[in-house]
Design a protein around this motif. Sequence first.
Motif, PDB file in Angstrom:
ATOM      1  N   TRP A 174      26.142  15.961 -25.586  1.00 19.23           N
ATOM      2  CA  TRP A 174      26.696  16.808 -24.523  1.00 19.23           C
ATOM      3  C   TRP A 174      26.065  16.479 -23.164  1.00 19.23           C
ATOM      4  O   TRP A 174      26.705  16.614 -22.125  1.00 19.23           O
ATOM      5  CB  TRP A 174      26.473  18.278 -24.880  1.00 19.23           C
ATOM      6  CG  TRP A 174      27.423  18.788 -25.940  1.00 19.23           C
ATOM      7  CD1 TRP A 174      28.362  18.059 -26.606  1.00 19.23           C
ATOM      8  CD2 TRP A 174      27.525  20.127 -26.440  1.00 19.23           C
ATOM      9  NE1 TRP A 174      29.042  18.858 -27.502  1.00 19.23           N
ATOM     10  CE2 TRP A 174      28.546  20.128 -27.423  1.00 19.23           C
ATOM     11  CE3 TRP A 174      26.842  21.306 -26.178  1.00 19.23           C
ATOM     12  CZ2 TRP A 174      28.908  21.289 -28.115  1.00 19.23           C
ATOM     13  CZ3 TRP A 174      27.206  22.461 -26.866  1.00 19.23           C
ATOM     14  CH2 TRP A 174      28.227  22.456 -27.812  1.00 19.23           C
ATOM     15  N   GLU A 175      24.806  16.060 -23.187  1.00 18.35           N
ATOM     16  CA  GLU A 175      24.121  15.706 -21.935  1.00 18.35           C
ATOM     17  C   GLU A 175      24.861  14.624 -21.168  1.00 18.35           C
ATOM     18  O   GLU A 175      24.818  14.579 -19.939  1.00 18.35           O
ATOM     19  CB  GLU A 175      22.699  15.215 -22.238  1.00 18.35           C
ATOM     20  CG  GLU A 175      21.711  16.307 -22.618  1.00 18.35           C
ATOM     21  CD  GLU A 175      20.370  15.727 -23.045  1.00 18.35           C
ATOM     22  OE1 GLU A 175      20.262  14.478 -23.161  1.00 18.35           O
ATOM     23  OE2 GLU A 175      19.437  16.503 -23.280  1.00 18.35           O
TER      24      GLU A 175
ATOM     25  N   GLY B 149      28.239  13.969 -21.684  1.00 21.92           N
ATOM     26  CA  GLY B 149      29.677  14.216 -21.713  1.00 21.92           C
ATOM     27  C   GLY B 149      30.393  13.705 -22.936  1.00 21.92           C
ATOM     28  O   GLY B 149      31.591  13.416 -22.883  1.00 21.92           O
TER      29      GLY B 149
ATOM     30  N   ASP C 138      31.148  14.147 -27.346  1.00 22.78           N
ATOM     31  CA  ASP C 138      31.188  15.107 -28.442  1.00 22.78           C
ATOM     32  C   ASP C 138      31.887  14.444 -29.622  1.00 22.78           C
ATOM     33  O   ASP C 138      32.385  13.309 -29.516  1.00 22.78           O
ATOM     34  CB  ASP C 138      31.933  16.378 -28.028  1.00 22.78           C
ATOM     35  CG  ASP C 138      31.750  17.528 -29.020  1.00 22.78           C
ATOM     36  OD1 ASP C 138      30.684  17.578 -29.673  1.00 22.78           O
ATOM     37  OD2 ASP C 138      32.672  18.356 -29.154  1.00 22.78           O
TER      38      ASP C 138
END
Length: 594
Positions: free
Chosen positions: A455-456, A458, A460
């Motif tokens: 997530w850091e 962008g 998933d």
Amino acid sequence: MIKQRVADLQNLLKEKNLSALIIPTNDFHMSEYVGEYFKARKHFSGFTGSAGVMVVTQTEANLWTDGRYFIQAERELADTGVILRKMGEPGVPTVKEYVVENVPQGGKLAFDGRVIPVAEGKVYEEELAKKGATLHTTEDLPGMVWENRPAMSAEKAFVLTMEYAGKSTTDKLADIRAKMAEASADIHVIAALEDIAWLYNIRGGDVARTPVVLSFAVVTMDKAYIFANKEIFDENVMAHFEQSGVEVKPYEEIYSYVAEIAEDKTVLLDPSKTNYAVVKAIKAKVVQAQNPSLLMKAVKNPTELENSKMAHIKDCVAVTKFMYWLKKNAGKIPMTEVSAQEYVSYLRSIQPGYLDLSFDPICGYKENAAMMHYSAHPETTKEVTNEGMLLLDSGGHYNDGSTDITRTFVLGEISEEIKAHFTAVVRGVLALQNAKFLKGCIGQNLDILAREPLWEVGLDYKCGTGHGVGHILGVHEGPNGFRWQNVPGKNEGGVFVEGMITTIEPGVYIEGSHGIRIENEVICREGIKNEYGQFMYFEPVTFAPIDLDGINPDMMDKKEIKWLNEYHAQVFEKLSPYLTEEENEWLKEYTRAI
């Protein structure tokens, strides 16, 4: 071919004046994986993935599946006329929304009542009643037009002895009856195949890669029954049943048996696992609740845990030998995705106590690895060389446990971006594997630990982070699991308690480029207890090298590097006694401290 099969179904709908037909991926027990006899959805849609629902109306055919299969489904449904509905995507109706919208006033929705769970069937019953529509559930419509349908499986069963089960059927029945008493139930109907196999300490071969027996079970306060094909039980199994107080009845008699239960009795059953036809036949009061056996079998006893550790050592020896062979030979000898997965399956098969694969391997090279549940076939297999990466998700059943492991192997130069993706996945595995948390946490509380590195930047992945693993049963088992949000129908909301075994498997999937997944299994353990409560932690049971060729240490902090080095030290300690001198020299390099 698919177009003609769909047309046959549509002609049948018109002939019987039916508005729509639901074809799920289910057997009569709501199993995750099903035998060939039950693969109607695959036969009529052409989609080979393990999860999906087909809905056919008189004018169109649709296939719903989840994010694991979007890429695969697009390929397999091309030119079939079957419309792909991507579950969870914006603007895509759910199966229920579509059915309710497309069954007209006074219309009829069809499905075989034996392959739809009662909870789902009741929803359709209630929603369609609002528009004067009804259900048609007493016929197997796909079976009427399915030419050369495979026969229902009837593989021989065997007894899982105490040295592997750790608890007798008699004791398990006592535990079940105690839970029945708590629910004020006189009778417990069990349809889930894994629960029945666990309760009666038997295993079989009626579902590929899942050692279960096609059966139903009924437990009363003084009797126990199994409804199954008696021909699959030899003298040993029958003697085991007699000793355990279990009576064998014909498989198909479950429907007449439950119909004859007195109306003043109370029946306990799981609405997510019991089919619509069984429950509709019951005239007695029904208490709908999760099968008590679900949690009981998820919490492994000490014998199961110790055996499972040994099963994982055997399995990781096979995977590590495969990694050594792959690194040494990629680009030097002819190799494909299929031959690679066949070789790792062979390495498993020569381990002591090997029974079967725990699922069909997922072996994807380069861009094929971006399909989470890719399946390599001889006619489409990709050649493997000394470039890019190979993702291998595989596992085995042994007489002492079941395994599920994924490793992604670097076979040549990869870009810094791909290394960054690889490192983020490894960081996620390590963070969750080393978590300390209070008892009472569920997977939703912990999932962020695995996803945060992705997530850091962008990224998933469109699936859960991990699932429970059965003991010589289904490789996916509730109620424990890791997922960042609740997904209806996914039974993964259980509180983590000591003895549960769960996978940790974050990943990155870039369509047309690459896929990365690293997967370890862990046992939930109790740690310190103080004024704040009972703290928990995870004990790894999967020990195989994580490919250091994919890692950029500069992207890891000191704690993460320490975790990885400690893990690799354990890998070498546990596996080196089972490897050759040459393999151990190589293993030293791939478990070195960074």
